[in-house]
Motif scaffolding. Structure first.
Motif, PDB file in Angstrom:
ATOM      1  N   ASP A  42       0.844  -1.192   0.000  1.00  0.00           N
ATOM      2  CA  ASP A  42       0.000   0.000   0.000  1.00  0.00           C
ATOM      3  C   ASP A  42       0.877   1.239   0.000  1.00  0.00           C
ATOM      4  O   ASP A  42       1.944   1.263   0.623  1.00  0.00           O
ATOM      5  N   ALA A  43       0.425   2.278  -0.702  1.00  0.00           N
ATOM      6  CA  ALA A  43       1.176   3.526  -0.773  1.00  0.00           C
ATOM      7  C   ALA A  43       0.368   4.651  -0.141  1.00  0.00           C
ATOM      8  O   ALA A  43      -0.866   4.624  -0.136  1.00  0.00           O
ATOM      9  N   GLU A  44       1.067   5.642   0.404  1.00  0.00           N
ATOM     10  CA  GLU A  44       0.435   6.794   1.045  1.00  0.00           C
ATOM     11  C   GLU A  44       0.877   8.063   0.326  1.00  0.00           C
ATOM     12  O   GLU A  44       2.060   8.220   0.015  1.00  0.00           O
ATOM     13  N   PRO A  45      -0.063   8.992   0.026  1.00  0.00           N
ATOM     14  CA  PRO A  45       0.307  10.215  -0.688  1.00  0.00           C
ATOM     15  C   PRO A  45       1.418  10.989   0.018  1.00  0.00           C
ATOM     16  O   PRO A  45       1.488  11.018   1.248  1.00  0.00           O
ATOM     17  N   SER A  46       2.270  11.615  -0.754  1.00  0.00           N
ATOM     18  CA  SER A  46       3.384  12.379  -0.217  1.00  0.00           C
ATOM     19  C   SER A  46       2.906  13.575   0.598  1.00  0.00           C
ATOM     20  O   SER A  46       1.911  14.230   0.256  1.00  0.00           O
ATOM     21  N   ARG A  47       3.624  13.877   1.651  1.00  0.00           N
ATOM     22  CA  ARG A  47       3.314  15.050   2.475  1.00  0.00           C
ATOM     23  C   ARG A  47       3.449  16.339   1.667  1.00  0.00           C
ATOM     24  O   ARG A  47       2.846  17.356   1.992  1.00  0.00           O
ATOM     25  N   PHE A  48       4.247  16.292   0.594  1.00  0.00           N
ATOM     26  CA  PHE A  48       4.450  17.487  -0.216  1.00  0.00           C
ATOM     27  C   PHE A  48       3.172  17.937  -0.912  1.00  0.00           C
ATOM     28  O   PHE A  48       2.989  19.123  -1.171  1.00  0.00           O
ATOM     29  N   ILE A  49       2.278  16.984  -1.233  1.00  0.00           N
ATOM     30  CA  ILE A  49       1.013  17.355  -1.865  1.00  0.00           C
ATOM     31  C   ILE A  49       0.152  18.130  -0.877  1.00  0.00           C
ATOM     32  O   ILE A  49      -0.433  19.169  -1.205  1.00  0.00           O
ATOM     33  N   GLU A  50       0.093  17.653   0.365  1.00  0.00           N
ATOM     34  CA  GLU A  50      -0.750  18.295   1.376  1.00  0.00           C
ATOM     35  C   GLU A  50      -0.214  19.670   1.762  1.00  0.00           C
ATOM     36  O   GLU A  50      -0.952  20.503   2.282  1.00  0.00           O
ATOM     37  N   GLU A  51       1.069  19.913   1.502  1.00  0.00           N
ATOM     38  CA  GLU A  51       1.667  21.199   1.846  1.00  0.00           C
ATOM     39  C   GLU A  51       1.329  22.286   0.832  1.00  0.00           C
ATOM     40  O   GLU A  51       1.614  23.459   1.050  1.00  0.00           O
ATOM     41  N   ILE A  52       0.735  21.912  -0.297  1.00  0.00           N
ATOM     42  CA  ILE A  52       0.334  22.892  -1.308  1.00  0.00           C
ATOM     43  C   ILE A  52      -1.056  23.416  -0.966  1.00  0.00           C
ATOM     44  O   ILE A  52      -1.968  22.642  -0.662  1.00  0.00           O
ATOM     45  N   ASP A  53      -1.242  24.726  -1.037  1.00  0.00           N
ATOM     46  CA  ASP A  53      -2.541  25.335  -0.767  1.00  0.00           C
ATOM     47  C   ASP A  53      -3.564  24.827  -1.774  1.00  0.00           C
ATOM     48  O   ASP A  53      -3.295  24.756  -2.975  1.00  0.00           O
ATOM     49  N   ASP A  54      -4.759  24.465  -1.283  1.00  0.00           N
ATOM     50  CA  ASP A  54      -5.825  23.950  -2.154  1.00  0.00           C
ATOM     51  C   ASP A  54      -6.185  24.921  -3.264  1.00  0.00           C
ATOM     52  O   ASP A  54      -6.734  24.522  -4.296  1.00  0.00           O
ATOM     53  N   GLU A  55      -5.870  26.201  -3.066  1.00  0.00           N
ATOM     54  CA  GLU A  55      -6.172  27.214  -4.077  1.00  0.00           C
ATOM     55  C   GLU A  55      -5.484  26.896  -5.405  1.00  0.00           C
ATOM     56  O   GLU A  55      -5.975  27.245  -6.478  1.00  0.00           O
ATOM     57  N   TYR A  56      -4.342  26.209  -5.330  1.00  0.00           N
ATOM     58  CA  TYR A  56      -3.553  25.937  -6.535  1.00  0.00           C
ATOM     59  C   TYR A  56      -3.683  24.497  -7.020  1.00  0.00           C
ATOM     60  O   TYR A  56      -2.962  24.073  -7.903  1.00  0.00           O
ATOM     61  N   LEU A  57      -4.600  23.761  -6.406  1.00  0.00           N
ATOM     62  CA  LEU A  57      -4.782  22.368  -6.790  1.00  0.00           C
ATOM     63  C   LEU A  57      -6.116  22.173  -7.502  1.00  0.00           C
ATOM     64  O   LEU A  57      -7.116  22.776  -7.127  1.00  0.00           O
ATOM     65  N   ASP A  58      -6.113  21.351  -8.508  1.00  0.00           N
ATOM     66  CA  ASP A  58      -7.336  20.994  -9.221  1.00  0.00           C
ATOM     67  C   ASP A  58      -7.387  19.471  -9.244  1.00  0.00           C
ATOM     68  O   ASP A  58      -6.634  18.832  -9.977  1.00  0.00           O
ATOM     69  N   TYR A  59      -8.237  18.893  -8.418  1.00  0.00           N
ATOM     70  CA  TYR A  59      -8.232  17.448  -8.228  1.00  0.00           C
ATOM     71  C   TYR A  59      -8.826  16.711  -9.422  1.00  0.00           C
ATOM     72  O   TYR A  59      -9.820  17.145 -10.006  1.00  0.00           O
ATOM     73  N   MET A  60      -8.221  15.601  -9.772  1.00  0.00           N
ATOM     74  CA  MET A  60      -8.690  14.756 -10.865  1.00  0.00           C
ATOM     75  C   MET A  60      -8.877  13.352 -10.313  1.00  0.00           C
ATOM     76  O   MET A  60      -7.919  12.722  -9.875  1.00  0.00           O
ATOM     77  N   VAL A  61     -10.108  12.859 -10.315  1.00  0.00           N
ATOM     78  CA  VAL A  61     -10.411  11.564  -9.705  1.00  0.00           C
ATOM     79  C   VAL A  61     -10.566  10.510 -10.791  1.00  0.00           C
ATOM     80  O   VAL A  61     -11.470  10.597 -11.608  1.00  0.00           O
ATOM     81  N   PRO A  62      -9.689   9.521 -10.839  1.00  0.00           N
ATOM     82  CA  PRO A  62      -9.817   8.474 -11.865  1.00  0.00           C
ATOM     83  C   PRO A  62     -10.975   7.548 -11.556  1.00  0.00           C
ATOM     84  O   PRO A  62     -11.390   7.402 -10.404  1.00  0.00           O
ATOM     85  N   GLN A  63     -11.488   6.913 -12.603  1.00  0.00           N
ATOM     86  CA  GLN A  63     -12.544   5.928 -12.409  1.00  0.00           C
ATOM     87  C   GLN A  63     -11.993   4.716 -11.683  1.00  0.00           C
ATOM     88  O   GLN A  63     -10.822   4.375 -11.801  1.00  0.00           O
ATOM     89  N   ASP A  64     -12.876   4.035 -10.940  1.00  0.00           N
ATOM     90  CA  ASP A  64     -12.461   2.828 -10.220  1.00  0.00           C
ATOM     91  C   ASP A  64     -11.947   1.762 -11.171  1.00  0.00           C
ATOM     92  O   ASP A  64     -11.004   1.039 -10.866  1.00  0.00           O
ATOM     93  N   ASP A  65     -12.596   1.643 -12.348  1.00  0.00           N
ATOM     94  CA  ASP A  65     -12.241   0.561 -13.262  1.00  0.00           C
ATOM     95  C   ASP A  65     -11.251   1.003 -14.326  1.00  0.00           C
ATOM     96  O   ASP A  65     -11.029   0.308 -15.299  1.00  0.00           O
TER      97      ASP A  65
END
Length: 348
Positions: A210-233
């Motif tokens: 199992d992998a855990e997202p990098s702390r560096f992602i959480e350190e970026i302000d949400d203002e500059y992030l645009d989330y992209m959610v892949p399909q389950d399949d």
């Protein structure tokens, strides 16, 4: 060095290899003390055990045993320099590549995934790479190599804990800060847009963890992030005319491209979306997947394989679990695949 000099002289005198000299070291008076002789004999015994393994084990099992029993990885870990860490990562990726090769060989009816097959495959792949025509392509490079360069679009992959930041950099605050500076370098290579990606599970040392997202992602302000959610399949979908994650819910992405020089408009994900981004639940083992459904093939059909390309089914033989197809691939040549393992897409 002194021992090696004595072994070299003896090998030259008896017209034998150094390995053969070590095998018979107790019969030759080389003035080598008993302790060193024991170490040399242990070495030859270890090599012989690898030879036996190579005759009845697959390539990954042999490679993993070599990495462990020789103490190679432990020795590399003593070197805390960036070069030393890179060597460890190279060994890890080699093992991952061998495991991937062994999994792929399961499809072939006349393959056993041995070390010999892997070495042959690597040699053929290297020759093919050297003949690749010069054309537009993705520039794949390390972050160190990218310093001073800029690209319209940058993809930073593998943003997971123990990978980026590296597990070798967690000992001190200064080491972690160096990793953070390295991430800043990668991020600022993008002129227009940077894509940050991570996986929910990854092969590490040939094993799925199992992998855990990098702390560096959480350190970026949400203002500059645009989330992209892949399909389950989602899996291995072509990228042409699709988003980088395949066909996904466009409501989760920005609808208008931002003007150059301005940050993309923020998309505030829901808690469910964030939970999905950070830890996708594994599929229910009881749910049948496409891989569990037996492939129904007939002679004359056109198929496509991720590794061998497009091909034509020439014949089908066998029954049940032993059913196999002989296929003439455009790039992979003639292959006989076991249908229970074959990762084929029927084209017509």
């Amino acid at each position: 060095a002194t021992t090696m000099d004595k072994l070299t002289l003896a090998a030259n005198h008896y017209k034998r290899s150094i390995f053969e000299v070590i095998e018979n070291i107790e019969k030759i008076d080389l003035k080598i003390n008993k302790g060193t002789q024991t170490k040399l004999k242990n070495f030859t015994n270890m090599i012989k055990s690898f030879q036996i393994m190579a005759s009845n084990k697959n390539a990954f099992e042999v490679a993993e045993a070599v990495a462990k029993k020789t103490g190679l990885v432990q020795e590399l870990k003593k070197d805390g320099t960036p070069e030393g860490i890179a060597r460890i990562e190279n060994v890890e990726e080699l093992l991952n590549g061998i495991q991937d090769f062994v999994d792929g060989q399961q499809e072939l009816a006349d393959a056993d995934g041995s070390l010999g097959e892997f070495l042959e495959d690597v040699a053929l792949m290297t020759d093919l790479d050297q003949e690749t025509p010069d054309e537009d392509r993705v520039a794949l490079m390390t972050i160190h190599l990218a310093k001073g360069l800029e690209f319209p679009y940058v993809y930073i992959v593998g943003l997971e804990e123990d990978l980026f930041p590296s597990g070798m950099s967690m000992n001190t605050r200064s080491e972690l800060e160096e990793e953070r500076r390295l991430f800043y370098v990668a991020l600022t290579r993008a002129e227009k847009q940077a894509y940050l990606t991570y996986v929910q599970s990854r092969f590490r040392w040939g094993k799925l963890i199992d992998a855990e997202p990098s702390r560096f992602i959480e350190e970026i302000d949400d203002e500059y992030l645009d989330y992209m959610v892949p399909q389950d399949d989602y899996k291995y979908k072509p990228l042409i005319d699709r988003d980088i994650f395949g066909e996904i819910d466009k409501s989760k992405l920005r609808q208008n491209k931002p003007k150059k020089g301005t940050p993309p408009p923020a998309h505030k994900p829901t808690e469910d979306e964030l939970r999905k981004l950070r830890r996708l639940r594994p599929a229910d083992a009881s749910t049948p997947t496409k891989a569990d459904i037996p492939l129904q093939l007939e002679a004359g059909q056109l198929v496509e394989h991720m590794r061998f390309g497009k091909g034509k089914v020439l014949s089908i033989e066998g029954v049940g679990q032993d059913k196999k197809a002989e296929i003439d691939f455009e790039t992979g040549g003639m292959k006989k695949l076991l249908l229970r393992f074959a990762k084929l897409k029927i084209l017509s």
